[in-house]
Enzyme design. Structure first.
Site, PDB file in Angstrom:
ATOM      1  N   ASP A   6       0.655  -0.844   0.006  1.00  0.00           N
ATOM      2  CA  ASP A   6      -0.091   0.268  -0.335  1.00  0.00           C
ATOM      3  C   ASP A   6       0.439   1.385  -0.582  1.00  0.00           C
ATOM      4  O   ASP A   6       2.093   0.879   0.456  1.00  0.00           O
ATOM      5  CB  ASP A   6      -0.609   0.337   1.204  1.00  0.00           C
ATOM      6  CG  ASP A   6      -2.164   1.119   1.419  1.00  0.00           C
ATOM      7  OD1 ASP A   6      -2.879   1.312   0.084  1.00  0.00           O
ATOM      8  OD2 ASP A   6      -1.882   2.254   2.055  1.00  0.00           O
ATOM      9  N   SER A   7       0.377   3.033  -0.462  1.00  0.00           N
ATOM     10  CA  SER A   7       0.768   3.443  -0.160  1.00  0.00           C
ATOM     11  C   SER A   7       1.119   3.787   1.440  1.00  0.00           C
ATOM     12  O   SER A   7       2.082   4.624   1.443  1.00  0.00           O
ATOM     13  CB  SER A   7       0.363   5.027  -0.958  1.00  0.00           C
ATOM     14  OG  SER A   7      -1.038   4.569  -0.751  1.00  0.00           O
ATOM     15  N   CYS A  69      -3.495  -1.099  -2.230  1.00  0.00           N
ATOM     16  CA  CYS A  69      -4.140   0.711  -2.757  1.00  0.00           C
ATOM     17  C   CYS A  69      -4.971   0.446  -4.041  1.00  0.00           C
ATOM     18  O   CYS A  69      -4.172   0.609  -4.971  1.00  0.00           O
ATOM     19  CB  CYS A  69      -2.256   0.922  -2.827  1.00  0.00           C
ATOM     20  SG  CYS A  69      -2.699   3.003  -3.711  1.00  0.00           S
ATOM     21  N   GLU A 166      -6.161  11.222   8.034  1.00  0.00           N
ATOM     22  CA  GLU A 166      -4.837  11.147   8.681  1.00  0.00           C
ATOM     23  C   GLU A 166      -4.503  12.519   9.186  1.00  0.00           C
ATOM     24  O   GLU A 166      -4.194  11.590  10.479  1.00  0.00           O
ATOM     25  CB  GLU A 166      -3.589  10.981   7.102  1.00  0.00           C
ATOM     26  CG  GLU A 166      -4.078   9.724   6.729  1.00  0.00           C
ATOM     27  CD  GLU A 166      -2.076   9.665   6.064  1.00  0.00           C
ATOM     28  OE1 GLU A 166      -1.564  10.084   5.946  1.00  0.00           O
ATOM     29  OE2 GLU A 166      -2.390   8.069   5.420  1.00  0.00           O
ATOM     30  N   CYS A 201     -11.351   3.505  -1.944  1.00  0.00           N
ATOM     31  CA  CYS A 201     -10.071   4.018  -1.352  1.00  0.00           C
ATOM     32  C   CYS A 201     -10.076   3.458  -0.058  1.00  0.00           C
ATOM     33  O   CYS A 201     -10.466   3.187   0.525  1.00  0.00           O
ATOM     34  CB  CYS A 201     -10.143   5.732  -1.630  1.00  0.00           C
ATOM     35  SG  CYS A 201      -8.643   5.745  -0.272  1.00  0.00           S
ATOM     36  N   HIS A 203      -8.804   4.550   2.273  1.00  0.00           N
ATOM     37  CA  HIS A 203      -9.158   5.053   3.766  1.00  0.00           C
ATOM     38  C   HIS A 203     -10.778   5.013   4.063  1.00  0.00           C
ATOM     39  O   HIS A 203     -11.115   5.399   5.694  1.00  0.00           O
ATOM     40  CB  HIS A 203      -8.302   6.408   3.788  1.00  0.00           C
ATOM     41  CG  HIS A 203      -7.372   6.885   3.970  1.00  0.00           C
ATOM     42  ND1 HIS A 203      -6.355   5.838   3.150  1.00  0.00           N
ATOM     43  CD2 HIS A 203      -6.130   7.392   4.631  1.00  0.00           C
ATOM     44  CE1 HIS A 203      -5.145   6.456   2.936  1.00  0.00           C
ATOM     45  NE2 HIS A 203      -4.744   7.310   4.425  1.00  0.00           N
TER      46      HIS A 203
HETATM   47  N1  DGL Z   1      -4.364   3.615  -0.867  1.00  0.00           N
HETATM   48  C1  DGL Z   1      -5.071   4.849  -1.754  1.00  0.00           C
HETATM   49  C2  DGL Z   1      -6.039   4.069  -2.195  1.00  0.00           C
HETATM   50  O1  DGL Z   1      -7.322   3.420  -1.813  1.00  0.00           O
HETATM   51  C3  DGL Z   1      -5.295   6.423  -0.780  1.00  0.00           C
HETATM   52  C4  DGL Z   1      -3.777   6.567   0.090  1.00  0.00           C
HETATM   53  C5  DGL Z   1      -3.280   7.497  -1.101  1.00  0.00           C
HETATM   54  O2  DGL Z   1      -3.615   8.657  -2.050  1.00  0.00           O
HETATM   55  O3  DGL Z   1      -1.862   6.482  -0.901  1.00  0.00           O
HETATM   56  O4  DGL Z   1      -6.521   4.843  -3.213  1.00  0.00           O
END
Ligand code: DGL
Length: 308
Positions: A6-7, A69, A166, A201, A203
């Site tokens: 993940d990012s 992600c 966040e 997403c 989040h």
């Molecule tokens: N993990 C990213 C997503 O699901 C969200 C966080 C980011 O933008 O890095 O799109």
């Protein structure tokens, strides 16, 4: 082992569902906190960073990596599966969170790349909330439309919602933005009627209650983490070579980050629900040398170098 990339911290919402569904498996999580967020980066940056992260997980001994992600999966998965992976790591596999969602909406397997009779019963209107880059990639409407052309897809980019979550914005601030995004999407879906909604997403499960409150009660919200976990369980049944049962006394998760461990711990707790002992990844991991990973096959399909 099964890698989860993940990012940053958001993929921990997916990891939570994976460990609950597959409690006997070992997972290696890598959060690229050092380069997050991906959702507002260029497609080439997202692609390059995703290939780099996946390579690292392969280097740690994972034969299968889940792109947790949405932005990475939407921007990079198809390109990576078609070129980089077969050329560089032909024995390895990469799956993405987008796949089970597309399969659930269309009732058609990811392997099928055309309109299928199986999709005939799936007409309807789907709303997708995601980062600007995921929306711009067009991956969800493209992959859904390919298999189930009768499904109408409406997308809404939610800029800065990730950053606000966040940063610990108040429930009221988050609810206001979510309500505004829902209004904007429904205004574009003439009549406002939707059957299902995808929180596309990592989040957004943290603000699912705000989406629930802003949407009419009859609109179903698909749970991406749960769909991904079910899909992985099914994949492992069909591809047992990727199963990694954990031995007695072995921990279920090894967690790595490209940022300093102490800076990601608190976020990890919020997204995963318990504290994970992150190690910063570099040439060394937490004082241990990287275990030898697979040597990439020589080939032309290099990941682009990214300046970040
Ligand atoms: N993990 C990213 C997503 O699901 C969200 C966080 C980011 O933008 O890095 O799109």
């Amino acid at each position: 082992m099964i890698g989860v990339f993940d990012s940053g911290s958001g993929g921990l919402t997916v990891l939570r569902a994976l460990v609950e569904r597959l409690p006997d498996q070992r997972f290696v999580y890598l959060g690229d906190h050092g380069h997050a967020p991906y959702g507002e980066r260029s497609p080439d940056e997202v692609y390059g960073l995703t290939c780099a992260g996946v390579s690292r997980l392969f280097g740690l001994g994972c034969s299968l990596v889940i792109l947790a992600c949405n932005t990475a999966a939407a921007v990079a998965l198809r390109r990576l599966q078609q070129t980089w992976l077969p050329a560089r790591f032909p024995e390895h596999r990469v799956l993405g969170v987008l796949v089970p969602v597309v399969e659930s909406v269309t009732q058609v397997s990811w392997e099928v790349k055309a309109a299928s009779p199986a999709a005939e019963s799936t007409a309807g209107r789907v709303g997708i909330f995601a980062t600007p880059r995921t929306v711009e990639s067009g991956a969800y409407p493209r992959e859904i439309g390919l298999r189930a052309p009768a499904v109408e897809v409406f997308q809404q980019a939610c800029p800065s919602l990730v950053q606000r979550i966040e940063a610990g914005a108040t429930a009221e601030t988050l609810a206001d933005q979510v309500a505004a995004e829902v209004r904007a999407l429904r205004a574009r879906a003439e009549g406002g009627h939707l059957d299902r909604v995808i929180l596309g997403c990592t989040h957004y499960p943290l603000v699912e209650a705000a989406f629930r409150a802003a949407l009419p009660p009859e609109v179903a919200i698909l749970s991406q983490p749960r769909l991904v976990a079910e899909s992985l369980a099914d994949y492992l049944r069909r591809h047992p070579r990727h199963r990694t049962p954990r031995g007695a006394g072995q921990s279920r998760i090894a967690a790595f980050s490209t940022a300093e461990a102490k800076t990601v711990r608190a976020l990890g707790r919020r997204f995963f629900g318990e504290t994970l002992a992150f190690c910063q990844i570099g040439g060394q991991i937490g004082g241990m040398s990287l275990p030898p990973g697979p040597r990439p096959a020589p080939g032309p399909a290099q990941a682009p170098t990214v300046q970040v």
